[in-house]
Design a protein around this motif. Structure first.
Motif, PDB file in Angstrom:
ATOM      1  N   ASN A   1      47.839  26.021  18.392  1.00 12.56           N
ATOM      2  CA  ASN A   1      47.956  27.465  18.271  1.00 12.56           C
ATOM      3  C   ASN A   1      46.748  28.168  18.910  1.00 12.56           C
ATOM      4  OD1 ASN A   1      48.903  29.981  17.529  1.00 12.56           O
ATOM      5  ND2 ASN A   1      48.261  29.821  15.397  1.00 12.56           N
ATOM      6  N   ASN A   2      45.794  28.561  18.092  1.00 13.71           N
ATOM      7  CA  ASN A   2      44.727  29.433  18.570  1.00 13.71           C
ATOM      8  C   ASN A   2      43.328  28.881  18.349  1.00 13.71           C
ATOM      9  OD1 ASN A   2      44.950  31.804  20.081  1.00 13.71           O
ATOM     10  ND2 ASN A   2      46.086  32.838  18.455  1.00 13.71           N
ATOM     11  N   ALA A   3      43.204  27.586  18.255  1.00 16.29           N
ATOM     12  CA  ALA A   3      41.895  26.940  18.196  1.00 16.29           C
ATOM     13  C   ALA A   3      41.869  25.821  19.231  1.00 16.29           C
ATOM     14  CB  ALA A   3      41.607  26.397  16.809  1.00 16.29           C
ATOM     15  N   ILE A   4      40.817  25.780  20.026  1.00 14.35           N
ATOM     16  CA  ILE A   4      40.686  24.763  21.062  1.00 14.35           C
ATOM     17  C   ILE A   4      39.267  24.218  21.076  1.00 14.35           C
ATOM     18  CG2 ILE A   4      42.449  25.807  22.542  1.00 14.35           C
ATOM     19  CD1 ILE A   4      40.172  26.951  24.282  1.00 14.35           C
ATOM     20  N   ALA A   5      39.111  23.060  21.707  1.00 17.71           N
ATOM     21  CA  ALA A   5      37.797  22.473  21.924  1.00 17.71           C
ATOM     22  C   ALA A   5      37.878  21.613  23.177  1.00 17.71           C
ATOM     23  CB  ALA A   5      37.356  21.640  20.721  1.00 17.71           C
ATOM     24  N   PHE A   6      36.800  21.535  23.906  1.00 17.25           N
ATOM     25  CA  PHE A   6      36.762  20.662  25.082  1.00 17.25           C
ATOM     26  C   PHE A   6      35.318  20.385  25.477  1.00 17.25           C
ATOM     27  CE2 PHE A   6      37.199  25.019  26.644  1.00 17.25           C
ATOM     28  CZ  PHE A   6      36.225  25.123  27.633  1.00 17.25           C
ATOM     29  N   GLY A   7      35.158  19.285  26.208  1.00 18.30           N
ATOM     30  CA  GLY A   7      33.843  18.899  26.685  1.00 18.30           C
ATOM     31  C   GLY A   7      33.726  19.071  28.181  1.00 18.30           C
ATOM     32  N   ARG A   8      32.491  19.013  28.646  1.00 18.90           N
ATOM     33  CA  ARG A   8      32.180  19.006  30.068  1.00 18.90           C
ATOM     34  C   ARG A   8      31.423  17.707  30.355  1.00 18.90           C
ATOM     35  NH1 ARG A   8      31.734  24.073  32.416  1.00 18.90           N
ATOM     36  NH2 ARG A   8      31.182  22.888  34.279  1.00 18.90           N
ATOM     37  N   GLY A   9      32.200  16.651  30.615  1.00 19.06           N
ATOM     38  CA  GLY A   9      31.598  15.337  30.804  1.00 19.06           C
ATOM     39  C   GLY A   9      30.804  14.949  29.570  1.00 19.06           C
ATOM     40  N   ASP A  10      29.585  14.430  29.811  1.00 23.73           N
ATOM     41  CA  ASP A  10      28.705  14.110  28.691  1.00 23.73           C
ATOM     42  C   ASP A  10      27.581  15.134  28.571  1.00 23.73           C
ATOM     43  OD1 ASP A  10      27.179  13.533  30.915  1.00 23.73           O
ATOM     44  OD2 ASP A  10      26.629  11.499  30.295  1.00 23.73           O
ATOM     45  N   LYS A  11      27.833  16.352  29.106  1.00 26.37           N
ATOM     46  CA  LYS A  11      26.801  17.387  29.146  1.00 26.37           C
ATOM     47  C   LYS A  11      26.910  18.425  28.035  1.00 26.37           C
ATOM     48  CE  LYS A  11      25.146  15.778  33.045  1.00 26.37           C
ATOM     49  NZ  LYS A  11      23.835  15.076  33.080  1.00 26.37           N
ATOM     50  N   GLY A  12      28.152  18.768  27.627  1.00 25.55           N
ATOM     51  CA  GLY A  12      28.309  19.821  26.635  1.00 25.55           C
ATOM     52  C   GLY A  12      29.686  19.802  26.007  1.00 25.55           C
TER      53      GLY A  12
ATOM     54  N   GLY B   1      27.730   7.609  16.403  1.00 29.63           N
ATOM     55  CA  GLY B   1      27.711   6.588  17.438  1.00 29.63           C
ATOM     56  C   GLY B   1      29.000   6.495  18.240  1.00 29.63           C
ATOM     57  N   ASN B   2      30.068   7.098  17.746  1.00 28.19           N
ATOM     58  CA  ASN B   2      31.341   7.110  18.457  1.00 28.19           C
ATOM     59  C   ASN B   2      31.573   8.407  19.233  1.00 28.19           C
ATOM     60  OD1 ASN B   2      32.223   4.517  17.504  1.00 28.19           O
ATOM     61  ND2 ASN B   2      32.649   5.471  15.502  1.00 28.19           N
ATOM     62  N   GLY B   3      30.554   9.249  19.253  1.00 28.10           N
ATOM     63  CA  GLY B   3      30.662  10.511  19.981  1.00 28.10           C
ATOM     64  C   GLY B   3      31.412  11.591  19.235  1.00 28.10           C
ATOM     65  N   ARG B   4      31.575  11.411  17.923  1.00 32.29           N
ATOM     66  CA  ARG B   4      32.330  12.374  17.138  1.00 32.29           C
ATOM     67  C   ARG B   4      31.399  13.252  16.314  1.00 32.29           C
ATOM     68  NH1 ARG B   4      37.696  11.440  16.560  1.00 32.29           N
ATOM     69  NH2 ARG B   4      37.789  12.108  14.385  1.00 32.29           N
ATOM     70  N   ALA B   5      31.846  14.492  16.060  1.00 28.47           N
ATOM     71  CA  ALA B   5      31.051  15.436  15.269  1.00 28.47           C
ATOM     72  C   ALA B   5      31.986  16.319  14.467  1.00 28.47           C
ATOM     73  CB  ALA B   5      30.167  16.281  16.173  1.00 28.47           C
TER      74      ALA B   5
ATOM     75  N   TRP C   1      39.828  17.245  25.434  1.00 30.94           N
ATOM     76  CA  TRP C   1      40.496  18.467  24.982  1.00 30.94           C
ATOM     77  C   TRP C   1      41.133  18.252  23.617  1.00 30.94           C
ATOM     78  CZ3 TRP C   1      41.153  23.464  26.836  1.00 30.94           C
ATOM     79  CH2 TRP C   1      42.127  24.237  26.179  1.00 30.94           C
ATOM     80  N   TRP C   2      41.002  19.271  22.781  1.00 27.38           N
ATOM     81  CA  TRP C   2      41.680  19.292  21.478  1.00 27.38           C
ATOM     82  C   TRP C   2      42.196  20.703  21.235  1.00 27.38           C
ATOM     83  CZ3 TRP C   2      40.697  22.578  17.443  1.00 27.38           C
ATOM     84  CH2 TRP C   2      41.383  22.333  16.245  1.00 27.38           C
ATOM     85  N   ASP C   3      43.357  20.823  20.621  1.00 28.39           N
ATOM     86  CA  ASP C   3      43.797  22.127  20.125  1.00 28.39           C
ATOM     87  C   ASP C   3      44.617  21.912  18.867  1.00 28.39           C
ATOM     88  OD1 ASP C   3      46.812  22.190  20.717  1.00 28.39           O
ATOM     89  OD2 ASP C   3      46.023  21.803  22.742  1.00 28.39           O
ATOM     90  N   ASN C   4      44.783  22.961  18.110  1.00 27.10           N
ATOM     91  CA  ASN C   4      45.539  22.864  16.849  1.00 27.10           C
ATOM     92  C   ASN C   4      46.983  23.308  17.031  1.00 27.10           C
ATOM     93  OD1 ASN C   4      45.292  25.620  17.108  1.00 27.10           O
ATOM     94  ND2 ASN C   4      44.594  25.984  15.000  1.00 27.10           N
TER      95      ASN C   4
ATOM     96  N   SER D   1      36.142  14.399  18.892  1.00 28.22           N
ATOM     97  CA  SER D   1      35.460  13.565  19.882  1.00 28.22           C
ATOM     98  C   SER D   1      34.846  14.469  20.934  1.00 28.22           C
ATOM     99  CB  SER D   1      36.448  12.599  20.534  1.00 28.22           C
ATOM    100  OG  SER D   1      36.944  11.675  19.588  1.00 28.22           O
ATOM    101  N   THR D   2      33.539  14.333  21.143  1.00 34.00           N
ATOM    102  CA  THR D   2      32.816  15.254  22.036  1.00 34.00           C
ATOM    103  C   THR D   2      32.500  14.663  23.401  1.00 34.00           C
ATOM    104  OG1 THR D   2      30.607  14.554  21.321  1.00 34.00           O
ATOM    105  CG2 THR D   2      31.715  16.267  20.002  1.00 34.00           C
ATOM    106  N   GLY D   3      32.368  13.334  23.484  1.00 36.71           N
ATOM    107  CA  GLY D   3      31.958  12.715  24.736  1.00 36.71           C
ATOM    108  C   GLY D   3      30.462  12.758  24.971  1.00 36.71           C
ATOM    109  N   LEU D   4      29.703  13.297  24.029  1.00 35.20           N
ATOM    110  CA  LEU D   4      28.252  13.395  24.170  1.00 35.20           C
ATOM    111  C   LEU D   4      27.549  12.209  23.526  1.00 35.20           C
ATOM    112  CD1 LEU D   4      29.122  16.335  24.870  1.00 35.20           C
ATOM    113  CD2 LEU D   4      27.017  17.112  23.773  1.00 35.20           C
TER     114      LEU D   4
END
Length: 468
Positions: free
Chosen positions: A392-403, A446-450, A387-390, A419-422
């Protein structure tokens, strides 16, 4: 035996466990996501299954009540039953049969809306859509005066607060209330459900379930062979505990109306708080909740307000992206027509290509449609990760290593490396264009970051099933 498309065999493990524990039909389980094509005609639904719903991966389509109803140009005419004959504003019985077969061939299940709390009252009688003559509490060959509660009173606000029994036997907005405690009435309803099952209907929505005693609903479902069903129960603060959603979850999934208002409140405020959305917010357990951003009632302000609707444009779009990305409940995408008059009926044929000016066609909005594949691909990774958020009103999160999904509900641009976990490699940003892999490419190192660059009120999503 008719061959069953392979997608019919999918479903969440939680929904399967719930169906098995209840003893209700487990062969039809809740899957990833479905759509309600509100007031669509059967021929239009069939074409949409073939042209769009099947290819996009929708698990099922909910159809409007297929039974005979009053002849009136409002949407609520469908909720004033005249008989259980299968001729309605949406089409004939044969057109219904053909639609079921065509949708099944496209890998799409059918969920039918059932209305059996009440029968018609409008105009003190008339002729229904199948030609049946009727008057209130007199439906020849089906129901007569003795088949109703005949309580003589409309349900009041104090009844909802203090007396569930009066809610179960009183008249909802003046509609004659069927005596669902009667074995004869139960059998007539079960016969109708069984006919739809024999035609291939896969599941059911039970309208106005809160106005029917749970024991009556259970008895009817048992007579009908325990089909898969979800129940419309509008939870409300201050109402009797017997009328609240948890009192119906032993019968099937239950509509979680609070979900839509909670999500709306955060998208109108700060979405950073959505990280913990779930039972801790006073919602039903995930495996018992059927969720939506809006439905045909709430988009009209009926049954309470506070939901986002198609009129909210980009914010509504992003809320649906969140619903389809976040691991909670069985999500329903609402898709209806545009309106100014909240009573107005459908504006003719539903054609999202030729008649888009009159039909909202929310399920075809690029972000919403493409997020169905995201949910399908991530259904077994039932967790929120990275999970990431700023703040305020921007968020990001993963679903395991799927999405992984990024939602920018701010009006300004977003530029973040996350960091995405993918696994490393290239992924299609499925929200960059109508076709999943016709837009931008996101590269994970290679570190799962985008790195993600988004304009205001937009989103990005990647998953392992959409790679260039």
């Amino acid at each position: 035996m008719k061959m069953i498309p392979s997608r019919f065999k999918s479903g969440t493990l939680g929904a399967l466990a719930l169906a098995s524990s209840l003893g209700f039909a487990a062969q039809v389980q809740a899957g990833a996501a479905f759509v309600h094509l509100f007031e669509w005609k059967w021929n239009d639904v069939a074409a949409e299954c073939e042209d769009f719903l099947g290819p996009k991966g929708f698990e099922a389509v909910q159809i409007s009540p297929p039974n005979e109803h009053i002849v009136h140009d409002t949407w609520w005419a469908r909720y004033q039953p005249v008989s259980y004959k299968l001729n309605s504003r949406s089409g004939t019985e044969q057109e219904l049969r053909n639609m079921i077969e065509r949708c099944h061939a496209a890998g799409v299940k059918i969920y039918a809306d059932l209305v059996f709390n009440q029968t018609a009252v409008w105009g003190d009688g008339g002729t229904g859509t199948a030609g049946t003559r009727w008057t209130p509490r007199n439906h020849p060959g089906l129901y007569g005066f003795k088949d109703y509660h005949n309580s003589g009173f409309d349900i009041s606000a104090s009844d909802y607060a203090n007396d569930a029994h009066r809610v179960w036997i009183g008249k909802l907005t003046g509609l004659p209330d069927l005596n669902t405690g009667s074995d004869y009435v139960r059998q007539k309803i079960a016969d109708y459900v069984n006919k739809l099952k024999e035609m291939g209907v896969d599941g059911f929505r039970i309208d106005a379930s809160k106005h029917i005693a749970p024991g009556d609903v259970q008895a009817i479902l048992e007579k009908a062979g325990k089909p898969w069903a979800f129940l419309e129960v509008i939870g409300a603060n201050g109402e009797a505990s017997a009328l609240q959603p948890p009192n119906y979850t032993h019968l099937g999934l239950v509509t979680e109306f609070k979900y839509g208002t909670d999500v709306a409140a955060n998208f109108r405020g700060q979405i950073k708080y959505l990280r913990t959305l779930g039972k801790g917010w006073g919602l039903l357990p995930s495996d018992r909740a059927l969720v939506f951003i809006d439905n045909h009632d709430r988009e009209r302000g009926h049954g309470g307000g506070g939901n986002l609707t198609y009129k909210d444009g980009p914010t509504y779009n992003l809320a649906n992206v969140f619903m389809l990305a976040f691991p909670y409940g069985y999500p329903k995408v609402h898709s209806g027509y545009k309106f100014d008059n909240t009573d107005a009926g459908p504006p003719g044929d539903a054609d999202c290509e030729k008649n888009r000016g009159k039909w909202a066609c929310q399920h075809r909005w690029g972000n919403i449609a493409n997020m169905v594949s995201f949910r399908n691909h991530t259904i077994e990774a039932w967790s929120v990760d990275n999970w990431w958020d700023n703040g305020n009103n921007a968020i990001a999160f993963g679903r395991g290593d799927k999405g992984f999904v990024v939602i920018n509900n701010d009006t300004g641009d977003l530029n973040e490396t996350l960091s995405t976990g993918l696994p490393p490699g290239e992924y299609c940003n499925i929200l960059a264009a109508d076709k999943e892999c016709s837009g931008g490419i996101i590269t994970i190192d290679g570190n799962g970051r985008a790195h993600f660059e988004l304009s205001g009120k937009s989103a990005a999503a990647i998953h392992g099933g959409a790679r260039p």
